[in-house]
Design a protein around this motif. Sequence first.
Motif, mmCIF file in Angstrom:
data_model
loop_
_atom_site.group_PDB
_atom_site.id
_atom_site.type_symbol
_atom_site.label_atom_id
_atom_site.label_comp_id
_atom_site.label_asym_id
_atom_site.label_seq_id
_atom_site.Cartn_x
_atom_site.Cartn_y
_atom_site.Cartn_z
ATOM 1 N N PHE A 1 74.634 -48.860 -68.908
ATOM 2 C CA PHE A 1 73.697 -47.888 -68.341
ATOM 3 C C PHE A 1 73.914 -47.735 -66.834
ATOM 4 C CE2 PHE A 1 69.323 -47.369 -66.486
ATOM 5 C CZ PHE A 1 69.058 -46.080 -66.950
ATOM 6 N N THR A 2 73.937 -48.844 -66.119
ATOM 7 C CA THR A 2 74.012 -48.784 -64.656
ATOM 8 C C THR A 2 75.364 -48.280 -64.160
ATOM 9 O OG1 THR A 2 74.671 -51.124 -64.537
ATOM 10 C CG2 THR A 2 72.317 -50.616 -64.389
ATOM 11 N N ALA A 3 76.451 -48.556 -64.897
ATOM 12 C CA ALA A 3 77.769 -48.082 -64.461
ATOM 13 C C ALA A 3 77.830 -46.566 -64.448
ATOM 14 C CB ALA A 3 78.857 -48.654 -65.365
ATOM 15 N N ALA A 4 77.195 -45.930 -65.425
ATOM 16 C CA ALA A 4 77.170 -44.470 -65.463
ATOM 17 C C ALA A 4 76.396 -43.910 -64.273
ATOM 18 C CB ALA A 4 76.556 -43.991 -66.773
ATOM 19 N N LEU A 5 75.279 -44.565 -63.936
ATOM 20 C CA LEU A 5 74.488 -44.111 -62.789
ATOM 21 C C LEU A 5 75.265 -44.273 -61.483
ATOM 22 C CD1 LEU A 5 71.001 -45.574 -63.788
ATOM 23 C CD2 LEU A 5 71.795 -43.206 -64.008
ATOM 24 N N GLN A 6 76.056 -45.335 -61.383
ATOM 25 C CA GLN A 6 76.867 -45.533 -60.191
ATOM 26 C C GLN A 6 77.860 -44.391 -59.995
ATOM 27 O OE1 GLN A 6 78.053 -49.671 -61.280
ATOM 28 N NE2 GLN A 6 77.616 -50.143 -59.133
ATOM 29 N N ASP A 7 78.415 -43.898 -61.081
ATOM 30 C CA ASP A 7 79.362 -42.791 -60.986
ATOM 31 C C ASP A 7 78.700 -41.514 -60.485
ATOM 32 O OD1 ASP A 7 81.590 -44.176 -61.736
ATOM 33 O OD2 ASP A 7 81.526 -43.579 -63.838
ATOM 34 N N LEU A 8 77.390 -41.409 -60.658
ATOM 35 C CA LEU A 8 76.694 -40.172 -60.300
ATOM 36 C C LEU A 8 76.007 -40.229 -58.940
ATOM 37 C CD1 LEU A 8 75.126 -39.284 -63.762
ATOM 38 C CD2 LEU A 8 77.241 -38.422 -62.751
ATOM 39 N N ILE A 9 75.492 -41.400 -58.536
ATOM 40 C CA ILE A 9 74.765 -41.448 -57.261
ATOM 41 C C ILE A 9 75.364 -42.433 -56.271
ATOM 42 C CG2 ILE A 9 72.644 -40.776 -58.437
ATOM 43 C CD1 ILE A 9 71.571 -43.578 -57.938
ATOM 44 N N GLY A 10 76.383 -43.199 -56.680
ATOM 45 C CA GLY A 10 76.982 -44.162 -55.765
ATOM 46 C C GLY A 10 76.865 -45.583 -56.291
ATOM 47 N N GLU A 11 77.568 -46.500 -55.642
ATOM 48 C CA GLU A 11 77.634 -47.875 -56.128
ATOM 49 C C GLU A 11 76.307 -48.611 -56.070
ATOM 50 O OE1 GLU A 11 80.333 -49.525 -57.621
ATOM 51 O OE2 GLU A 11 80.851 -47.398 -57.742
ATOM 52 N N ASN A 12 75.415 -48.207 -55.167
ATOM 53 C CA ASN A 12 74.131 -48.887 -55.012
ATOM 54 C C ASN A 12 73.035 -48.094 -55.717
ATOM 55 O OD1 ASN A 12 75.446 -50.798 -53.353
ATOM 56 N ND2 ASN A 12 75.171 -49.460 -51.576
ATOM 57 N N VAL A 13 72.476 -48.672 -56.773
ATOM 58 C CA VAL A 13 71.476 -47.993 -57.594
ATOM 59 C C VAL A 13 70.177 -48.789 -57.528
ATOM 60 C CG1 VAL A 13 70.874 -47.185 -59.896
ATOM 61 C CG2 VAL A 13 73.268 -47.107 -59.127
ATOM 62 N N GLN A 14 69.148 -48.170 -56.980
ATOM 63 C CA GLN A 14 67.863 -48.837 -56.768
ATOM 64 C C GLN A 14 66.787 -48.225 -57.657
ATOM 65 O OE1 GLN A 14 65.615 -48.228 -52.979
ATOM 66 N NE2 GLN A 14 65.892 -50.430 -52.714
ATOM 67 N N LEU A 15 65.976 -49.072 -58.259
ATOM 68 C CA LEU A 15 64.892 -48.605 -59.126
ATOM 69 C C LEU A 15 63.732 -48.051 -58.303
ATOM 70 C CD1 LEU A 15 63.711 -48.480 -62.035
ATOM 71 C CD2 LEU A 15 62.693 -50.727 -61.564
ATOM 72 N N HIS A 16 63.204 -46.924 -58.736
ATOM 73 C CA HIS A 16 61.975 -46.381 -58.161
ATOM 74 C C HIS A 16 60.801 -46.673 -59.090
ATOM 75 C CE1 HIS A 16 59.065 -43.264 -56.722
ATOM 76 N NE2 HIS A 16 59.560 -43.620 -55.564
ATOM 77 N N HIS A 17 60.899 -46.262 -60.361
ATOM 78 C CA HIS A 17 59.872 -46.607 -61.337
ATOM 79 C C HIS A 17 60.367 -46.288 -62.739
ATOM 80 C CE1 HIS A 17 59.035 -42.265 -60.830
ATOM 81 N NE2 HIS A 17 58.538 -42.317 -62.053
ATOM 82 N N THR A 18 59.627 -46.782 -63.724
ATOM 83 C CA THR A 18 59.906 -46.465 -65.116
ATOM 84 C C THR A 18 58.633 -45.963 -65.790
ATOM 85 O OG1 THR A 18 59.382 -48.684 -65.956
ATOM 86 C CG2 THR A 18 61.655 -48.298 -65.245
ATOM 87 N N LYS A 19 58.820 -45.193 -66.861
ATOM 88 C CA LYS A 19 57.695 -44.720 -67.671
ATOM 89 C C LYS A 19 58.130 -44.658 -69.131
ATOM 90 C CE LYS A 19 55.717 -41.456 -64.294
ATOM 91 N NZ LYS A 19 55.448 -40.012 -64.066
ATOM 92 N N MET A 20 57.260 -45.081 -70.008
ATOM 93 C CA MET A 20 57.457 -44.895 -71.442
ATOM 94 C C MET A 20 56.637 -43.693 -71.893
ATOM 95 S SD MET A 20 56.095 -47.302 -74.555
ATOM 96 C CE MET A 20 54.382 -46.849 -74.195
ATOM 97 N N PHE A 21 57.231 -42.868 -72.774
ATOM 98 C CA PHE A 21 56.516 -41.742 -73.365
ATOM 99 C C PHE A 21 56.686 -41.783 -74.879
ATOM 100 C CE2 PHE A 21 57.571 -39.935 -69.127
ATOM 101 C CZ PHE A 21 56.290 -39.648 -68.697
ATOM 102 N N ILE A 22 55.595 -41.666 -75.595
ATOM 103 C CA ILE A 22 55.636 -41.515 -77.040
ATOM 104 C C ILE A 22 54.895 -40.230 -77.398
ATOM 105 C CG2 ILE A 22 55.016 -42.470 -79.284
ATOM 106 C CD1 ILE A 22 55.111 -45.247 -78.068
ATOM 107 N N LYS A 23 55.632 -39.260 -77.929
ATOM 108 C CA LYS A 23 55.009 -38.047 -78.448
ATOM 109 C C LYS A 23 54.713 -38.286 -79.924
ATOM 110 C CE LYS A 23 57.077 -34.466 -75.499
ATOM 111 N NZ LYS A 23 57.657 -33.109 -75.499
#
Length: 265
Positions: free
Chosen positions: A87-109
Amino acid sequence: MPRRLTPSQISFYETNGYLLIKGVYTKSEMAEARAAMHALAARLEPLRREGDITWSSVRTGTTRIYHCHDVQFHTAVATRLICEPRFTAALQDLIGENVQLHHTKMFIKPPENGSPFPLHQDYPYFPHAGTSMTAATIHFDDAPLAKGCLRVIPGSHKQGPRTPSGDDHSLPFSEYPLESAVPCEAEAGDVLVFNYLTIHGSGVNTSNEARTTMLVQVRDPLDKPLVATHLSAGQGMMLAGIDPQCSLLPEWERGEPAAAVAAES
């Protein structure tokens, strides 16, 4: 080594502002995680005080959605998922090598009446000085159109922030009907990534099965927030790389408490 994105995938993301990454997680991983999310929703439901959290612009009293912020504080399954190198390797390719968490949310419809989300940008909720803020939606079960899958307007991230309307900061229906957005149908294990300027939303779940997802908002640690929102003990956690802002270490990391302890003894 974790899988990285191909040049064509990166180019697609840069052009369109979103990318559906297939099979990041296995079906068995998602089955375990889905069960954990629904168990969490069941534990939290008796504790909730607020009513329907469906957005005011689409609230009819006939639909509902279950949610939870900072999911990793409630179940270790979520922690493993957001730290998974696939998961994180893909994010690194898109925003850079340093990936920092802001927040998470679960959604169930829930089945047959899962609430929609009108078209909107994430920018108004947590604006930053730059454009690194990125959403990654992990799909725990299949999300076809009938389940109210996510929809996006390709390339909309290039036109900057739009003027939202109403209390929920959605975009005007007359200018941005949900039907104008491209459906991003997904399978369990897929991850949909999109920039926080990309216009997106989702329809009603009219199927006979719940749609279960977790939204993970990440950023480059050097991209400064303009407003302090979604604050939690988990905000700032590094999912990949490092936080180069060493000058911002808290006092207890700099050794000051040691002198205080010596004086007390």
